[in-house]
Scaffold this motif. Sequence first.
Motif, short mmCIF file in Angstrom:
data_model
loop_
_atom_site.label_atom_id
_atom_site.label_comp_id
_atom_site.label_asym_id
_atom_site.label_seq_id
_atom_site.Cartn_x
_atom_site.Cartn_y
_atom_site.Cartn_z
N GLU A 150 0.81 -1.22 0.00
CA GLU A 150 0.00 0.00 0.00
C GLU A 150 0.84 1.26 0.00
OE1 GLU A 150 1.00 -1.13 4.14
OE2 GLU A 150 0.15 -2.21 2.41
N ARG A 151 2.14 1.14 0.29
CA ARG A 151 3.04 2.30 0.21
C ARG A 151 3.91 2.26 -1.06
NH1 ARG A 151 6.18 2.60 5.77
NH2 ARG A 151 7.38 4.10 4.52
N LEU A 152 3.51 1.42 -1.99
CA LEU A 152 4.17 1.28 -3.29
C LEU A 152 5.59 0.75 -3.17
CD1 LEU A 152 2.85 4.49 -5.12
CD2 LEU A 152 1.86 2.19 -5.04
N ARG A 153 5.86 -0.02 -2.10
CA ARG A 153 7.13 -0.71 -1.94
C ARG A 153 7.04 -2.09 -2.57
NH1 ARG A 153 7.42 -0.03 4.53
NH2 ARG A 153 5.44 -1.08 4.14
N THR A 154 8.08 -2.48 -3.28
CA THR A 154 8.15 -3.81 -3.85
C THR A 154 8.54 -4.81 -2.76
OG1 THR A 154 10.50 -3.76 -4.42
CG2 THR A 154 8.97 -2.75 -6.00
N SER A 155 8.83 -6.04 -3.16
CA SER A 155 9.27 -7.05 -2.19
C SER A 155 10.64 -6.71 -1.61
CB SER A 155 9.30 -8.44 -2.84
OG SER A 155 10.02 -8.42 -4.06
N ASP A 156 11.34 -5.76 -2.20
CA ASP A 156 12.56 -5.18 -1.63
C ASP A 156 12.19 -3.81 -1.08
OD1 ASP A 156 14.95 -3.67 -1.26
OD2 ASP A 156 16.01 -4.90 -2.72
N PRO A 157 12.27 -3.58 0.23
CA PRO A 157 11.78 -2.33 0.82
C PRO A 157 12.51 -1.08 0.35
CG PRO A 157 13.02 -3.62 2.44
CD PRO A 157 12.82 -4.50 1.25
#
Length: 421
Positions: free
Chosen positions: A276-283
């Motif tokens: 929901e914060r547009l972070r991928t699986s890599d923060p």
Amino acid sequence: MVDADQTFVIVGGGLAGAKAAETLRAEGFTGRVILICDERDHPYERPPLSKGYLLGKEERDSVFVHEPAWYARNDIELHLGQTVDAIDRTAKTVRFGDDGTQVRYDKLLLATGAEPRRLDIPGTGLAGVHHLRRLAHAERLKGVLASLGRDNGHIVIAGAGWIGLEVAAAAREYGAEVTVIEPAPTPLHGVLGPELGGVFAELHREHGVRFRFGVRLTEIVGQDGMVLAVRTNDGEEHPAHGVLAAIGAVPRTGLAEAAGLELADRAHGGGVAVDERLRTSDPDIHAAGDVAAFPLALFGTRIRVEHWANALNGGPAAARSMLGADTAYDRVPYFFTDQYDLGMEYSGWAPPGSYEQVVIRGDIGKREFIAFWVKEGRVLAGMNVNVWDVTEQIQQLIRSGAKADTEALADPHVPLDSLIP
């Protein structure tokens, strides 16, 4: 706390990437901002490519997100015509350009967008086969439509989605003959369903567009390298001096996939999966715009949205997230179109099968109405056609999740405001 010594890298020179860079500076980030674009043009907006610019009603410079001098003035390190070919997540570097330049990042934003889906049939290598995604495509197509209009030429458009219909309208305004080939039973079938597609079919027929529904292109026929006709799977042949493939777009996920980032499944539109914060699986890597598939709690699903408003709002949201803001990206999907004398705005998400009925407020025959897609009394989406200044109320109604009286929804004498809890 964001350190002034940090480096934020943005891959992708579209609206999402440019607005992310703008937001980083507006929010006070003083570190390095590197924006890498694989096109040689400065970042630009895409809607004019099938609307005002294609029609010759807007100047070329009007499409750019910022004037060229803005980037140097705001200390944005802009690399045009450079392709990123690798991300090393362990070293936190990206490699780009012909010379293999490497830069280290503290935060990385993927705004790589999408690319046109290609026709997989014989004849696509002929001169006169076009796509519309980039400024260079629009420049070329603009000249083609003008020439076809002067010579009473014929363009065949594969696909009756938004791009296909907008180009059909532009082609008719230039005076070209137009045939649209669409496998679905109506235009915009996957977005509007069968109930509203007929409105757009009738609009275009009134302006001389020919439709062939329920069929597919099987071959583009040419002579001396030029397009002469197209064939469809019902055995018919249609004259053509040009062909536009407008059969959708594919998210540009190759870079993310090679880096081992999680991708969304096809049921959710593919793309790079983000939270929901547009972070991928890599923060430390974010994604925004056409390439990002984000969770939308309002509809209880993950979606990927290929429209201007998502890039306009998603780029800044990703930038704020990169700076540490803990705010969910939960915009109601929105898009618009202009075709001939019809202007339309659509808010929400209601693919075929997700709703029970479509409620019409206004005069659909005059093409002055609002359509609401409703399930169990809840409004999932709303489309206002030649009715203005109602988008905010429609989105509030969608966000409320409250049950609405369908008779009141259909009654133009009942103010929309009164239906919002």
